[in-house]
Design an enzyme around this catalytic site. Structure first.
Site, PDB file in Angstrom:
ATOM      1  N   HIS A 259       1.370   7.457   0.900  1.00 38.89           N
ATOM      2  CA  HIS A 259       0.574   6.679   2.410  1.00 38.89           C
ATOM      3  C   HIS A 259       0.620   7.861   3.839  1.00 38.89           C
ATOM      4  O   HIS A 259       1.599   8.865   3.642  1.00 38.89           O
ATOM      5  CB  HIS A 259       0.902   6.096   3.229  1.00 38.89           C
ATOM      6  CG  HIS A 259       1.620   5.003   1.717  1.00 38.89           C
ATOM      7  ND1 HIS A 259       0.075   4.022   1.098  1.00 38.89           N
ATOM      8  CD2 HIS A 259       2.240   4.762   1.418  1.00 38.89           C
ATOM      9  CE1 HIS A 259       0.988   3.357   0.156  1.00 38.89           C
ATOM     10  NE2 HIS A 259       2.257   2.950   0.381  1.00 38.89           N
TER      11      HIS A 259
ATOM     12  N   GLU B 115      -4.202   7.454  14.046  1.00 36.81           N
ATOM     13  CA  GLU B 115      -5.400   7.501  14.646  1.00 36.81           C
ATOM     14  C   GLU B 115      -6.453   6.261  14.818  1.00 36.81           C
ATOM     15  O   GLU B 115      -7.268   5.238  14.829  1.00 36.81           O
ATOM     16  CB  GLU B 115      -6.477   8.341  13.546  1.00 36.81           C
ATOM     17  CG  GLU B 115      -7.263   7.360  11.972  1.00 36.81           C
ATOM     18  CD  GLU B 115      -5.795   7.187  11.410  1.00 36.81           C
ATOM     19  OE1 GLU B 115      -6.354   6.142  10.778  1.00 36.81           O
ATOM     20  OE2 GLU B 115      -5.337   8.618  11.557  1.00 36.81           O
ATOM     21  N   ASP B 116      -5.516   5.497  13.681  1.00 40.39           N
ATOM     22  CA  ASP B 116      -6.266   3.808  14.140  1.00 40.39           C
ATOM     23  C   ASP B 116      -5.940   2.948  15.179  1.00 40.39           C
ATOM     24  O   ASP B 116      -6.802   2.182  14.938  1.00 40.39           O
ATOM     25  CB  ASP B 116      -6.132   3.086  12.473  1.00 40.39           C
ATOM     26  CG  ASP B 116      -4.255   3.053  12.189  1.00 40.39           C
ATOM     27  OD1 ASP B 116      -3.726   4.325  11.922  1.00 40.39           O
ATOM     28  OD2 ASP B 116      -3.546   3.133  11.019  1.00 40.39           O
TER      29      ASP B 116
END
Length: 386
Positions: free
Chosen positions: A199, A165-166
């Site tokens: 992560h 999404e980033d």
């Protein structure tokens, strides 16, 4: 927790005037004391701090959007709770944006137990763009963004994506920005590797990677007309997001997963894989993606095994050394039917092989030499006639 403690300490240590600093902390349903730590921080520091506590959303997009909706400063910076800011980071990045009038600032990133992207930190750039630099290879959200840019275009993080999404958000910002600055000579951000390895970018189903690649490729295609500029940007999702699915991990996949990966890749290859993208890749990268495009998993396995074993292909030099073909599996194998140009090394890769000569330079020199010879011959004839 416990990474948040050092993260907040790095914020508190910033040299920018606390009166200019607004901290919006979104506790996304934590159960480890994060909320209490944030409340204590808000009560103690001179900066204006807002703590928002909500039910867990399952990903980073929702909390970032909540924080972005509350932000009132000229710039916003997204700081992950397990990372930390470098000394003077905010002061330097804001000064860089103000001095150059740019909408996005990249501050140098260093890794702690993680390896960050490196190719974009060669030199500090007051003003650049996504086409003439390597910034396309760092699409994480940890950048300084001019808030007016984000509000003008209604930019928010895509909450339907669980990873990548980033990348979508940052690529759109790059493309819409009136200039991007790169602060390469001062570490502004420390990307911290968690001891448990949890992560978001390292976990989750392989299908999420295809979702991410699909979204980024569509964004690029929607915003950039077909041609060299689009091909330059498409290298990023093909190389960083899609290709790893057809690397060493492919050898461990079962037949059903392999088949599914090829099915997921097919519409992406059909829509976005072009000769211009292919030329911008190294031979083994291009070859693997070509075999994916051709739906040839049986050939791909041989190539992946060759690359995984770190074997070096033989170089086949032709056309007086101006062409270098790399002899990866199935090169000129009639049964495979892979075109020679897939194995053709571009100059940047070919220069590593003895005997290679760059065709353009050779052609120029040959033309120049022929011109000199003609001039000498005509001059000699004139002297003889006189």
């Amino acid at each position: 927790m416990p990474y948040l403690v050092e993260c907040l300490a790095s914020v508190e240590a910033q040299t920018i005037d606390p009166a200019r600093l607004e901290v919006i902390a979104v506790d996304d349903g934590s159960t480890d004391g994060t909320g209490e730590c944030l409340e204590e921080f808000a009560a103690r520091v001179p900066a204006h701090v807002t703590v928002i506590r909500q039910e867990n959303s399952g990903g980073p997009s929702g909390p970032r959007n909540v924080g972005l909706a509350k932000a009132s400063g000229r710039y916003v910076f997204f700081l992950d709770a397990d990372d930390r800011l470098g000394p003077e980071a905010l002061q330097r990045m804001v000064a860089m944006a103000d001095e150059n009038g740019t909408d996005v600032v990249l501050g140098r990133v260093e890794g702690i137990n993680r390896t960050p992207p490196k190719s974009m930190w060669g030199k500090t750039l007051g003003r650049t763009d996504v086409f003439s630099s390597n910034i396309k290879f760092t699409l994480s959200a940890q950048k300084l963004f001019r808030r007016e840019l984000l509000d003008r275009h209604g930019m928010r993080f895509d909450e339907s994506l669980w990873t990548g999404e980033d990348a979508l958000f940052t690529m759109e910002a790059y493309l819409r920005a009136d200039g991007v600055s790169v602060l390469a000579d001062h570490t502004c951000y420390y990307l911290v590797g968690r001891d448990d390895g949890k992560h978001v970018t390292k976990t989750g189903s392989y299908t999420l990677r295809f979702d991410s690649a699909r979204a980024l490729m569509k964004l690029i295609a929607d915003m950039v007309p077909a041609g060299a500029k689009r091909d330059t940007l498409m290298v990023r999702p093909f190389l960083i997001t899609l290709l790893p699915q057809f690397g060493p991990k492919f050898l461990k996949d079962g037949e059903d997963v392999r088949r599914h990966k090829f099915e997921l890749a097919k519409p992406l290859m059909d829509a976005y894989w072009t000769p211009g993208v292919a030329r911008r890749l190294r031979v083994h990268e291009r070859l693997r993606l070509h075999l994916v495009a051709m739906q040839r998993p049986e050939l791909l396995v041989d190539v992946v095994e060759f690359v995984k074993a770190k074997k070096q292909p033989d170089a086949v030099l032709e056309k007086r050394g101006t062409r270098v073909y790399l002899d990866y599996p199935h090169f000129r194998a009639a049964a495979a039917g892979v075109p020679d140009e897939v194995y053709l090394a571009q100059p940047r890769e070919a220069r590593a092989f003895p005997g290679y000569r760059e065709a353009a330079a050779n052609s120029f020199l040959r033309r120049a030499l022929r011109k000199v010879r003609r001039m000498l011959r005509s001059g000699g004839a004139g002297a003889a006639a006189a």
